[in-house]
Design an enzyme around this catalytic site. Structure first.
Site, PDB file in Angstrom:
ATOM      1  CB  CYS A   1      22.710  48.211  25.599  1.00 48.86           C
ATOM      2  SG  CYS A   1      24.050  49.105  24.801  1.00 48.86           S
TER       3      CYS A   1
ATOM      4  CD  GLU B   1      19.131  45.081  27.518  1.00 44.95           C
ATOM      5  OE1 GLU B   1      19.780  46.122  27.358  1.00 44.95           O
ATOM      6  OE2 GLU B   1      19.572  43.954  27.208  1.00 44.95           O
TER       7      GLU B   1
ATOM      8  CE  LYS C   1      25.979  35.752  11.310  1.00 45.59           C
ATOM      9  NZ  LYS C   1      24.892  36.530  11.961  1.00 45.59           N
TER      10      LYS C   1
ATOM     11  CD  GLU D   1      27.427  47.515  24.855  1.00 43.35           C
ATOM     12  OE1 GLU D   1      26.643  47.357  25.834  1.00 43.35           O
ATOM     13  OE2 GLU D   1      27.035  47.750  23.716  1.00 43.35           O
TER      14      GLU D   1
END
Length: 485
Positions: A290, A389, A180, A256
């Protein structure tokens, strides 16, 4: 691959249009590229059922030779269509062209060969020899087996890298997969489904690719009891939701997640070289990675000098047309993401910060989703802009008072994904790197990325590892067998 303006689902070995369609857009121009199949809950259900059936009722899980052959076929198919896929990636992802020759395309395609070789050479069984527990003579062995059905949920920033880093080892290990992908980059996943269906011997149901604009289909995949493992890459907030939803069936999860990685410059480093490197890293692919280092820690006594060097380097790195092979910083993926970054820039000012360069949208770019490379000064590590972030070309520069203080600041984060240390004395730089609580660390520009290198983070940056032998083993179960002798 004969559909230039629409892409299909792959469900149970068939390419199907789905119940609807949604548009995919070039983030550099806002041009509509075409449509992707917009799956519903019913189509996700069919994909999960197909994957379950393929695992339970076919020989895929035990036929190592077939799995290896199929992985190599997929690699060769991607290589044959590399030019077409490269152009698609630049347009759909907004990825700078130069990156497609590395982690955006070529490297993950090549990595499929590494996983095929690993599966061939892997020690699937380990003999523990004879023993007499409780006086019963027994011969014991440990075997490794596939987990079963893998639900892979992937983001938009490096779609080929992350799709293949999940699909490749999962298939090599003998699992079946339902992929997905993010709705921002459906074509990158749909192309994978087309090549699997048309140019490999992968049996029906072994790989299913379900594109959708509906994020609820990801939750459906996580919660379904027919799915044995969920491999998710994305934000830490969504990762928490995945872990919570998976708890209902106690399925395994690989996560992750986010990062706010520190780039530590020691007082004996070449300041110009280190800060220039930090600028390059922070703006690559518009900061949409990331593991990108987005906090620059420099000696307090050279703070102003470091700011000047970094700001000049960042200002010279874009943004630019991703089609141009010289571009480092392209657009961000969407208007939604651009707006999110702009809110953080406003917050930086509210927190007492200032911009040494950038701070908004570039002049002359009225179409597309653009943010200037931005260097934020005047903040502490306690500020939200320095802790959260952002996922844009935004670098926060912070002063430190020596090695111990730099380590303290670097580790003072909810994240622990990556980091970097630059210093003149290599042994000293290594010692600082060893104290960073992160899953990967670069010392003086060393590159840790590779198929054989496990990737993942400490703390709220995730659970488990992707890539390498450790990543392959995420997709395996362990069974102990004892036979009376």
């Amino acid at each position: 691959m004969s559909r230039p303006s629409d892409r299909l689902l792959l469900v149970d070995g068939r390419l199907v249009a789905g119940r609807g369609a949604f548009e995919t857009v070039d983030p550099a121009t806002e041009e509509v590229l075409g449509t992707a199949a917009d799956a519903t809950a019913a189509e996700m259900d069919a994909a999960i059922a197909a994957a379950r059936r393929a695992f339970d009722e076919t020989g895929w899980a035990t036929d190592l030779a077939l799995r290896v052959r199929c992985l190599r076929q997929l690699r060769e198919a991607l290589l044959r269509h590399a030019d077409e896929v490269r152009e698609l990636t630049i347009r759909e992802v907004g990825a700078p062209r130069f990156l497609t020759f590395g982690a955006q395309l070529d490297a993950p395609v090549d990595d499929l060969g590494w996983f095929a070789e690993l599966a061939e050479s892997y020690a699937w069984e380990r003999d523990l020899g004879r023993a007499e527990p409780m006086g019963i003579a027994s011969h014991r062995r440990v075997v490794r087996e596939p987990v079963g059905v893998v639900g892979a949920i992937t983001p938009w920033n490096f779609p080929h890298q992350i799709n293949l880093a999940k699909v490749g080892p999962a298939l090599a290990a003998g699992n079946t997969v339902v992929l997905k992908p993010a709705p921002d980059t459906p074509w990158c996943a749909a192309v994978l489904g087309e090549l699997i269906a048309e140019e490999t011997d992968v049996p029906a149901g072994v790989v299913n690719v379900v594109t959708s604009s509906d994020h609820a289909l990801g939750a459906q995949l996580v919660e379904d009891p027919r799915v044995d493992l969920v491999s998710f890459t994305g934000s830490t907030a969504t990762g928490r939701s995945v872990m919570t939803a998976a708890a209902g069936t106690l399925k395994r999860v690989f996560l992750e997640l986010g990062g706010k990685s520190a780039f530590v410059v020691l007082d004996d480093a070449d300041l110009r070289a280190a800060c220039s490197y930090a600028a390059f890293a922070a703006v690559t692919h518009a900061g949409q990675g990331c593991a990108i280092t987005t906090r620059l820690l420099v000696p307090r006594a050279r703070y102003d000098e470091a700011v000047a060097i970094t700001a000049k380097a960042m200002a010279g790195l874009g943004p630019g047309d991703p089609q141009d092979e010289r571009t480092i910083c392209g657009p961000v993926i969407s208007a939604r993401q651009r707006d999110r970054i702009e809110r953080y820039l406003e917050l930086a000012v509210e927190e007492g910060g200032a911009f040494a360069c950038g701070g908004g949208r570039p002049a002359g770019r009225d179409r597309g989703f653009w943010i200037e490379p931005t260097l934020v000064t005047g903040l502490t590590n306690a500020c939200r802009t320095a802790r959260e972030e952002i996922f844009g070309p935004v670098l926060v520069v912070l002063p430190h008072d020596g090695d111990d203080d730099a380590v303290r600041i670097a580790n003072d984060s909810p994240y622990g994904l990556s980091g970097a240390v630059h210093g003149g004395d290599v042994a000293r730089a290594r010692a600082v790197a060893a104290r960073l609580r992160t899953g990967t660390v670069s010392v003086n520009g060393g590159v840790w990325y590779g198929a054989d290198v496990p990737f993942g983070g400490y703390k709220q940056s995730g659970v488990g590892r992707e890539m390498g032998v450790a990543g392959f083993e995420e997709y395996l179960e362990t069974k102990a067998i004892a036979e009376a002798t």
